[in-house]
Scaffold this motif. Structure first.
Motif, mmCIF file in Angstrom:
data_model
loop_
_atom_site.group_PDB
_atom_site.id
_atom_site.type_symbol
_atom_site.label_atom_id
_atom_site.label_comp_id
_atom_site.label_asym_id
_atom_site.label_seq_id
_atom_site.Cartn_x
_atom_site.Cartn_y
_atom_site.Cartn_z
ATOM 1 N N LYS A 1 0.832 -1.194 0.000
ATOM 2 C CA LYS A 1 0.000 0.000 0.000
ATOM 3 C C LYS A 1 0.869 1.247 0.000
ATOM 4 C CE LYS A 1 -1.581 1.608 3.846
ATOM 5 N NZ LYS A 1 -2.331 1.873 5.096
ATOM 6 N N LEU A 2 0.283 2.366 -0.431
ATOM 7 C CA LEU A 2 0.940 3.653 -0.296
ATOM 8 C C LEU A 2 0.965 4.037 1.179
ATOM 9 C CD1 LEU A 2 -0.684 5.611 -3.266
ATOM 10 C CD2 LEU A 2 1.544 4.491 -3.216
ATOM 11 N N ALA A 3 2.051 4.653 1.630
ATOM 12 C CA ALA A 3 2.182 4.976 3.048
ATOM 13 C C ALA A 3 3.108 6.171 3.233
ATOM 14 C CB ALA A 3 2.716 3.764 3.818
ATOM 15 N N GLU B 1 4.538 0.600 1.446
ATOM 16 C CA GLU B 1 4.662 -0.335 2.566
ATOM 17 C C GLU B 1 4.182 -1.708 2.131
ATOM 18 O OE1 GLU B 1 1.794 -1.091 6.291
ATOM 19 O OE2 GLU B 1 2.773 0.861 6.343
ATOM 20 N N ALA B 2 4.899 -2.747 2.537
ATOM 21 C CA ALA B 2 4.482 -4.114 2.263
ATOM 22 C C ALA B 2 4.614 -4.929 3.533
ATOM 23 C CB ALA B 2 5.340 -4.734 1.149
ATOM 24 N N GLY B 3 3.704 -5.879 3.724
ATOM 25 C CA GLY B 3 3.764 -6.664 4.951
ATOM 26 C C GLY B 3 2.705 -7.736 5.000
ATOM 27 N N ALA C 1 6.650 -2.934 6.328
ATOM 28 C CA ALA C 1 7.948 -2.282 6.228
ATOM 29 C C ALA C 1 7.991 -1.393 4.995
ATOM 30 C CB ALA C 1 9.067 -3.328 6.147
ATOM 31 N N ASP C 2 8.787 -0.347 5.061
ATOM 32 C CA ASP C 2 8.980 0.579 3.943
ATOM 33 C C ASP C 2 9.889 -0.087 2.914
ATOM 34 O OD1 ASP C 2 9.565 2.609 2.200
ATOM 35 O OD2 ASP C 2 10.603 3.872 3.648
ATOM 36 N N VAL C 3 9.317 -0.594 1.826
ATOM 37 C CA VAL C 3 10.102 -1.358 0.863
ATOM 38 C C VAL C 3 10.903 -0.461 -0.081
ATOM 39 C CG1 VAL C 3 8.613 -3.382 0.939
ATOM 40 C CG2 VAL C 3 8.108 -1.549 -0.677
#
Length: 269
Positions: free
Chosen positions: A105-107, A131-133, A151-153
């Motif tokens: 997702k956008l974060a 962000e991915a998780g 986490a900020d990928v």
């Protein structure tokens, strides 16, 4: 003995990504095992696409704290994959009551120095990220309970976030309302990037240096969907987040709250 120091080129984000990938493979291999029995793909799942007008009220000290954006939107869920606005994911487990998914997702909060007040215009830009998780949701008779860790990928902040959320659903005729509330965790790396002021920035601008730690802040969200007919629907969303002291004490901030108001129009295929 294995030591992280032997691999200095690996960041915390890289290690977390590797761990998450391993966990995903393990969970995927277990997803068909008891006690979970995944739902079959919904061949009648409806894809809705449209446009959203979003008003974002930032907590940063800006000349105009409210920014209006126009963005595309999409909603789809066939029990295997889903898209919900700015978030997309794939279910590893989905038996109707238990849902474990990998998501992206956008974060992050974007900070544009040119829009800031006073000496803050000399600070570095802070960029939003991806962000991915993993997300786990348990559906019960009294609502849903969701736990997420991401986490900020793109490694803009290199930070991690976590969320605990309660979700409910109320329907009447063509209107469906989804209230939710919970707590969001941001680690020190995330807060340091979006709210910290480095010694170098302080020396160049006169803004007080600030170093942030991890934080926990409450938030509330309410979404509503109204079906005009079989093809068209209206969408509205209001979210409000209350900043923790770790974020609010930053010299970049002048408000305790961040809010986003969204209005959208969707077409169903």
């Amino acid at each position: 003995m294995f030591k992280l120091a032997a691999l200095p080129h690996l960041s915390t984000r890289n290690l977390l990504g590797a761990f998450t990938a391993t966990a995903l493979c393990s969970m995927a291999s277990m997803s068909s095992a008891a006690p979970f029995k995944n739902l079959p793909a919904d061949q009648d799942a409806v894809l809705s696409v449209g446009v959203n007008v979003m008003a974002v009220k930032s907590a940063y000290d800006l000349e105009d704290s409210t920014e209006v954006r126009v963005l595309p939107g999409a909603f789809y869920d066939n029990n295997k994959f889903y898209v919900r606005g700015a978030q997309a994911g794939a279910y590893l487990i989905n038996d109707g009551a238990n849902q474990l998914s990998a998501y992206a997702k956008l974060a992050g909060s974007e900070f544009e120095p040119d829009d800031a007040n006073g000496a803050l215009q000399g600070l570095d830009k802070r960029k939003s990220s991806v962000e991915a998780g993993l997300s786990y949701q348990r559906r019960t008779a009294i609502g849903g309970f969701r736990a997420q860790f991401g986490a900020d990928v793109l490694d803009n902040s290199g930070g991690n976030t976590g969320r605990l959320t309660y979700l409910a659903r109320y329907s009447k005729d063509k209107l469906t309302v989804y209230p939710s509330f919970g707590f969001e965790y941001h680690d020190a790396d995330y807060n340091e990037y979006y709210y910290g002021v480095s010694d170098q920035e302080s020396a160049e601008t006169g803004v007080a240096a600030y170093k942030s730690n991890s934080s926990l802040n409450p938030y509330i969200n309410i979404s509503a969907n109204y079906d005009f007919n079989d093809k068209w629907a209206g969408f509205a969303n209001q979210s409000l987040s209350y900043l923790s002291n770790e974020q609010y004490d930053s010299p970049m901030v002048d408000s305790r709250t961040e809010a986003t108001t969204t209005l959208g129009l969707l077409y169903k295929f």
